[in-house]
Every structure is written in C-alpha cells, then in structure tokens.
Design a protein around this motif. Structure first.
Motif, PDB file in Angstrom:
ATOM      1  N   GLN A 141       2.059   7.320   8.161  1.00 55.55           N
ATOM      2  CA  GLN A 141       1.670   8.575   8.799  1.00 55.55           C
ATOM      3  C   GLN A 141       2.346   9.766   8.127  1.00 55.55           C
TER       4      GLN A 141
ATOM      5  N   TYR B 260       0.821  -1.207   0.000  1.00 53.18           N
ATOM      6  CA  TYR B 260       0.000   0.000   0.000  1.00 53.18           C
ATOM      7  C   TYR B 260       0.859   1.263   0.000  1.00 53.18           C
TER       8      TYR B 260
ATOM      9  N   GLN C 112      -1.656   2.505   6.761  1.00 51.17           N
ATOM     10  CA  GLN C 112      -1.738   2.816   8.188  1.00 51.17           C
ATOM     11  C   GLN C 112      -2.580   1.777   8.912  1.00 51.17           C
ATOM     12  N   LYS C 113      -3.675   1.404   8.320  1.00 52.23           N
ATOM     13  CA  LYS C 113      -4.590   0.447   8.947  1.00 52.23           C
ATOM     14  C   LYS C 113      -3.930  -0.913   9.160  1.00 52.23           C
ATOM     15  N   VAL C 114      -3.305  -1.469   8.122  1.00 52.39           N
ATOM     16  CA  VAL C 114      -2.731  -2.811   8.272  1.00 52.39           C
ATOM     17  C   VAL C 114      -1.446  -2.797   9.086  1.00 52.39           C
TER      18      VAL C 114
ATOM     19  N   ALA D 175      -0.763  -0.696  11.555  1.00 52.17           N
ATOM     20  CA  ALA D 175      -1.179  -0.528  12.955  1.00 52.17           C
ATOM     21  C   ALA D 175      -1.697  -1.850  13.521  1.00 52.17           C
ATOM     22  N   ARG D 176      -2.393  -2.598  12.706  1.00 49.69           N
ATOM     23  CA  ARG D 176      -2.895  -3.899  13.160  1.00 49.69           C
ATOM     24  C   ARG D 176      -1.745  -4.866  13.420  1.00 49.69           C
TER      25      ARG D 176
ATOM     26  N   ARG E 151      -3.698   5.541   3.827  1.00 47.97           N
ATOM     27  CA  ARG E 151      -4.721   5.153   4.806  1.00 47.97           C
ATOM     28  C   ARG E 151      -4.787   3.635   4.964  1.00 47.97           C
ATOM     29  N   ALA E 152      -4.768   2.933   3.844  1.00 51.86           N
ATOM     30  CA  ALA E 152      -4.796   1.462   3.902  1.00 51.86           C
ATOM     31  C   ALA E 152      -3.530   0.938   4.568  1.00 51.86           C
TER      32      ALA E 152
END
Length: 84
Positions: free
Chosen positions: A71, A29, A39-41, A43-44, A36-37
C-alpha cells in the motif's frame, strides 16, 4: 504461479498452508515494485490467516507488513499506516 495453482488444486483455495507461499510471492512482487500484485496476494494471505488463525494471532504480522508495504508503494499512506 503454476506451482501456486497446483497447491490450490490439492489443498483448496483457502487453505492455511497456502499463506506462506502467498506471502513469499508478495515479497517477490514488492522487490520487483509490482505493488498491485503484491497487494493482491498479501491481502489474500491475510484473509486466509484471519479466517483460520483468528485476529489475535501473531502470524498475521507478516501478512500485515507485506500488505502495508504494498500500500505504501501504491501511495496509499493512510491505509498502509493502519497495517504497519
């Protein structure tokens, strides 16, 4: 994403075995500038690794770098610097 769904079904959504796949997806990504995508994965992956490996694990470095780069791409400079 279908492969990730299958892994989650077999291993569980918080399995530490998923973090490499999540981090690699985050890097993909990032390369596509979908911050954004990413950041999501990332962070997970970081949350799973923190929970399973602990705060002092060197394995968190990859997750933190991935999250920090996402970020930065989103203009969240202060948050990113705290990660990098």
């Amino acid at each position: 994403m279908r492969a990730l769904d299958i892994w989650e079904e077999r291993l569980g959504k918080d399995s530490p075995q998923l973090t490499l796949a999540l981090s690699n997806l985050g890097e993909l990504y990032l390369g596509e500038k979908d911050f954004r995508a990413a950041q999501k994965v990332c962070a997970r992956a970081l949350a799973i690794d923190r929970k399973t490996l602990g705060e002092s694990s060197v394995d968190l470095a990859y997750d933190l770098t991935c999250l920090g780069e996402a970020q930065l791409g989103l203009g969240q400079r202060e948050l990113a610097l705290a990660k990098l």
